[in-house]
Write an enzyme that holds these catalytic residues in place. Sequence first.
Site, mmCIF file in Angstrom:
data_model
loop_
_atom_site.group_PDB
_atom_site.id
_atom_site.type_symbol
_atom_site.label_atom_id
_atom_site.label_comp_id
_atom_site.label_asym_id
_atom_site.label_seq_id
_atom_site.Cartn_x
_atom_site.Cartn_y
_atom_site.Cartn_z
ATOM 1 N N LYS A 13 0.837 -1.197 0.000
ATOM 2 C CA LYS A 13 0.000 0.000 0.000
ATOM 3 C C LYS A 13 0.874 1.250 0.000
ATOM 4 C CE LYS A 13 -3.636 2.111 2.892
ATOM 5 N NZ LYS A 13 -4.584 2.352 1.799
ATOM 6 N N GLY A 14 0.389 2.318 -0.595
ATOM 7 C CA GLY A 14 1.137 3.569 -0.572
ATOM 8 C C GLY A 14 1.387 4.057 0.836
ATOM 9 N N GLY A 15 2.596 4.509 1.098
ATOM 10 C CA GLY A 15 2.922 5.085 2.397
ATOM 11 C C GLY A 15 3.420 4.116 3.443
ATOM 12 N N VAL A 16 3.648 2.837 3.074
ATOM 13 C CA VAL A 16 4.112 1.874 4.082
ATOM 14 C C VAL A 16 5.634 1.755 4.119
ATOM 15 C CG1 VAL A 16 1.982 0.534 4.000
ATOM 16 C CG2 VAL A 16 3.913 -0.109 2.510
ATOM 17 N N GLY A 17 6.325 2.443 3.200
ATOM 18 C CA GLY A 17 7.785 2.416 3.224
ATOM 19 C C GLY A 17 8.412 1.506 2.188
ATOM 20 N N LYS A 18 7.728 1.283 1.055
ATOM 21 C CA LYS A 18 8.274 0.413 0.010
ATOM 22 C C LYS A 18 9.613 0.922 -0.513
ATOM 23 C CE LYS A 18 4.968 0.687 -2.915
ATOM 24 N NZ LYS A 18 4.202 1.720 -2.175
ATOM 25 N N THR A 20 11.827 2.873 0.930
ATOM 26 C CA THR A 20 12.884 2.701 1.933
ATOM 27 C C THR A 20 13.347 1.250 1.989
ATOM 28 O OG1 THR A 20 12.002 4.517 3.272
ATOM 29 C CG2 THR A 20 13.447 2.944 4.381
ATOM 30 N N ASP A 42 7.945 3.723 -9.566
ATOM 31 C CA ASP A 42 7.004 4.627 -8.903
ATOM 32 C C ASP A 42 7.214 6.044 -9.435
ATOM 33 O OD1 ASP A 42 5.422 6.132 -7.214
ATOM 34 O OD2 ASP A 42 5.870 4.908 -5.455
#
Length: 313
Positions: A13-18, A20, A42
């Site tokens: 999901k967007g914002g989970v730290g993919k 990083t 992305d």
Amino acid sequence: MSAARPIRLIGGKGGVGKTTVSTALAGAFAARGRHTLLVSTDPAHSTADLLGLPLGGEPVAVTDHLEAVEIDPEAVADAYVEAVRRDVHRVVSPEVRTTVDRHLDLARRGAGTLESALLDRLADLLAGAGSRWERIVVDTAPTGHTLRLLAMPEVLTGWIQGLVRQREKARGVDRMLRNLAGDETAADDPVLERLHAQRQRLARLARHLRDEAVVHPVLIPERLPIEETVRAVAALDEAGLTVGALVVNRVLPPDADGAFLASRRAQQQEYLDEIARRFAGRDLVQVPQLPRDVSDATGVAEVRDGLIPLLAD
């Protein structure tokens, strides 16, 4: 089996730290001497921001054993449409070229065109897995886009096969008319050649994803990411892709103090227990929440240690 799978797809999901996790995992492979390519699909360009380097459509050196590339779907789509335009102009009469150009210009920014162009470039890069690069780590877009992207090689292959059959029928009619006119010379068909090449490229990409890739979903211990990850893992399983260890990111450390954090830790533990229950039988890797945002190479290096279990996945 894991040793033969050099491609790692990082999704979630967007914002989970993919981004990083992707950047840290690629750095971890490189630190162990594995020649690694980090690929960002992305459009947010977060990978370049994290690395502190300008990235473009061709791989650039980041550190020893690590290269990175950022695919710009619009730039790739522009090049793809222009190549199609040149091919079509070679086989159609001048009278219909204006109509062809109008349709191509409309298609240039369509979602299907952008995703097809992205797949083309990704196929080129993944072809280097195991030869040019020992490991390729792909930072994907949010879950829904990634699932569509992973399904497209199979979908587009069937669509292109239909186009090939139609084109071959049209060529048969053209050949018959030329023979009746006494012209037995064989005519090149760049459109048919491009369709065949595209079908072969997509078939190779589908094989790469099925036989050489491991997908690592990233989630955080919160309700919505858990639910989305459950659906995503089911879809990946159904598609025949290999799901590796799940990365549970931003886990509060046990020594975080204060009543507020204690309450957050208690709620988080409920979610961690749920993750363990709902993903029973799957490997889980926890990455602790850092005291500061991960916004540069130093922060990425701190995350790297938590991903060591993925190196052998």
